[in-house]
Design an enzyme around this catalytic site. Structure first.
Site, short mmCIF file in Angstrom:
data_model
loop_
_atom_site.label_atom_id
_atom_site.label_comp_id
_atom_site.label_asym_id
_atom_site.label_seq_id
_atom_site.Cartn_x
_atom_site.Cartn_y
_atom_site.Cartn_z
N SER A 82 -10.83 -1.01 0.82
CA SER A 82 -9.50 -1.61 0.79
C SER A 82 -9.38 -2.79 -0.16
O SER A 82 -8.31 -3.04 -0.70
CB SER A 82 -9.10 -2.05 2.20
N ASN A 135 0.83 -1.21 0.00
CA ASN A 135 0.00 0.00 0.00
C ASN A 135 0.87 1.26 0.00
O ASN A 135 0.43 2.33 0.44
CB ASN A 135 -0.91 0.01 1.23
N ASP A 141 -13.19 6.12 7.40
CA ASP A 141 -11.87 5.50 7.44
C ASP A 141 -11.17 5.85 6.13
O ASP A 141 -11.54 5.38 5.07
CB ASP A 141 -12.05 3.98 7.60
N LYS A 143 0.31 3.53 5.10
CA LYS A 143 0.12 3.18 3.69
C LYS A 143 0.80 4.26 2.83
O LYS A 143 2.02 4.26 2.77
CB LYS A 143 -1.37 2.97 3.42
N GLU A 172 -15.73 3.72 4.41
CA GLU A 172 -14.34 3.99 3.99
C GLU A 172 -14.36 4.92 2.79
O GLU A 172 -15.24 4.80 1.93
CB GLU A 172 -13.66 2.69 3.54
N HIS A 227 -13.87 -2.02 6.55
CA HIS A 227 -12.72 -2.79 7.02
C HIS A 227 -12.99 -3.51 8.34
O HIS A 227 -13.73 -3.01 9.20
CB HIS A 227 -11.54 -1.83 7.20
N HIS A 262 -6.98 4.26 2.89
CA HIS A 262 -6.43 4.09 1.54
C HIS A 262 -6.52 5.33 0.68
O HIS A 262 -6.07 5.31 -0.46
CB HIS A 262 -7.10 2.89 0.85
C1 PLP Z 1 -9.54 0.39 5.47
C2 PLP Z 1 -8.50 0.14 6.51
N1 PLP Z 1 -8.67 0.67 7.72
C3 PLP Z 1 -7.78 0.49 8.70
C4 PLP Z 1 -6.66 -0.28 8.50
C5 PLP Z 1 -5.71 -0.48 9.60
O1 PLP Z 1 -4.60 0.38 9.44
P1 PLP Z 1 -3.20 -0.03 10.01
O2 PLP Z 1 -2.61 -1.01 9.07
O3 PLP Z 1 -2.46 1.26 10.06
O4 PLP Z 1 -3.43 -0.63 11.34
C6 PLP Z 1 -6.42 -0.85 7.25
C7 PLP Z 1 -5.22 -1.65 7.03
O5 PLP Z 1 -5.15 -2.64 6.44
C8 PLP Z 1 -7.37 -0.65 6.24
O6 PLP Z 1 -7.22 -1.20 5.03
#
Ligand code: PLP
Length: 381
Positions: A190, A52, A215, A237, A186, A143, A218
């Protein structure tokens, strides 16, 4: 008689054996990062289309220099939770920089995006307990960290079909008068790389008040989403490092520092992580060509696989687990690292390749990827 450790191990062996039989066993491969877009596994080098690292910042000299400087100045770890002695001047600077970048009054820096989502949800639950309660409306494709947060806080929630705003509106219409309604979604999904209907949500908010918790894991650094009341960004990311931040009003951030258990009961990120976050924001401002290039590469790849838009997550949905694994293996043979994403991460029957792009991918690397994908498509008929 209760189970012995040996009983537990044999139970696990059986369970994981079933997962392996269903092509769902997860495992790790140690790899050596060679650059922002190349890795070595064993003695084979790959172009990495699995990370990412959209803006290539993992290897940016300015971020590395910022980390080194902070390491020498602040030491390795922060040594305590933020409310004890873990909130250094470097952390304070980063939270201000993040808030300014996101256009919010304040932000709170956490060790991961996963924890940031938990802390934000825990805060809303705690506030709900003091008022008329809270209910979360969560997009079906949101997510795992959002769903885990809601479940972990034993909160009331409803899942709505992906991006189905009419359903959200119906749920809002049914809400008890004083209950806080929170929509969790989101900005860029993701596993599918598509976007939330932010304009629709903002418009809906005028008619049926709710809190929008977005969220932005991404999209942070690649797009600038606006309209959320609370934004969760990751530093892990596009921003090249590790950590997450909750961005919102001064009052909400103050509440999170008081009620967000995932924040309160965890050691704060090392100061160098905070220093790198500030530097990443400065680099993103100084080098907008990074976001522009990853989006243009993404548009090229998405078009080739029949998708619109320019988000750097490109799913190629193949169906069964074995098909996705086989496609990933074939790409690997061509020196391209593209993961097969399978249930339970994605719904049954939608196993896929998940291609992610970085501004540091070269044009020939992307053309090579497209050639192999086209070849695979021909073979499938
Ligand atoms: C949409 C989404 N939110 C939150 C996270 C979590 O973030 P982190 O990897 O910084 O813990 C991810 C990570 O994969 C994600 O894809």
């Amino acid at each position: 008689m209760s189970l012995t450790p040996a009983d537990l191990d044999s139970f696990i062996a059986e369970d994981l054996g079933l997962r392996a039989g269903a092509h769902q066993l997860r495992s790790r491969r140690p790899l050596v990062p060679l650059s922002s877009t190349h890795v070595r596994i064993g003695d084979v080098d790959y172009v990495n289309f699995a990370s990412n690292n959209y803006l290539g910042l993992t290897h940016h000299p300015r971020l590395i220099a910022a980390a080194e400087q902070s390491l020498r100045r602040d030491g390795l770890g922060s040594g305590a939770a933020a409310l004890i002695t873990g909130h250094t001047a470097t952390h304070a600077q980063a939270k201000t920089d993040i808030a300014r970048w996101k256009g919010t009054q304040d932000s709170v820096l956490l060790p991961s995006g996963y924890q940031a989502n938990h802390a934000a949800v825990q805060t809303l639950v705690a506030l709900g307990e003091k008022s008329g309660g809270v209910r979360f409306l969560i997009d079906k494709l949101a997510h795992a960290s959002l769903l885990d947060a809601v479940r972990g806080a034993s909160a009331e929630f409803r899942v709505f079909p992906h991006n189905h705003l009419a359903k959200v509106e119906r749920l809002l219409a049914d809400a008890p008068p004083n209950q806080l309604q929170v929509v969790l979604t989101e900005s860029i999904f993701s596993m599918d790389g598509d976007a939330a209907d932010l304009a629709g949500l903002v418009e809906l908010k005028q008619r049926r008040p709710f809190i929008l918790l977005l969220d932005e894991a991404h999209s942070s650094g690649v797009y600038s989403a606006r309209g959320a009341d609370i934004s969760v960004v990751t530093l892990s990311k596009a921003m090249g490092s590790i950590g997450g931040a909750v961005c919102g009003s001064t009052q909400f951030c103050a509440a999170l520092v008081n009620y967000g258990r995932a924040y309160i009961f965890s050691t704060s990120v090392p100061p160098w992580v905070a220093a790198v976050a500030s530097e990443a924001i400065a680099v993103m401002r100084d080098e907008p060509q990074r976001a522009a290039r990853v989006r243009s590469l993404a548009r090229r790849v998405r078009q080739a696989v029949g998708l619109n838009g320019d988000t750097p997550i490109v799913p190629v949905i193949l169906g069964e687990e074995a098909q996705a694994l086989e496609a990933s293996r074939k790409l690997g043979e061509a020196g391209l690292l593209v993961p097969a994403v399978r249930p339970p991460t994605v719904p049954k029957g939608s196993s896929r390749l998940r291609i992610t792009l970085s501004c540091d991918h070269t044009d020939p690397e992307v053309e090579h990827l497209l050639d192999i994908l086209a070849e695979m498509k021909r073979q499938l008929g």
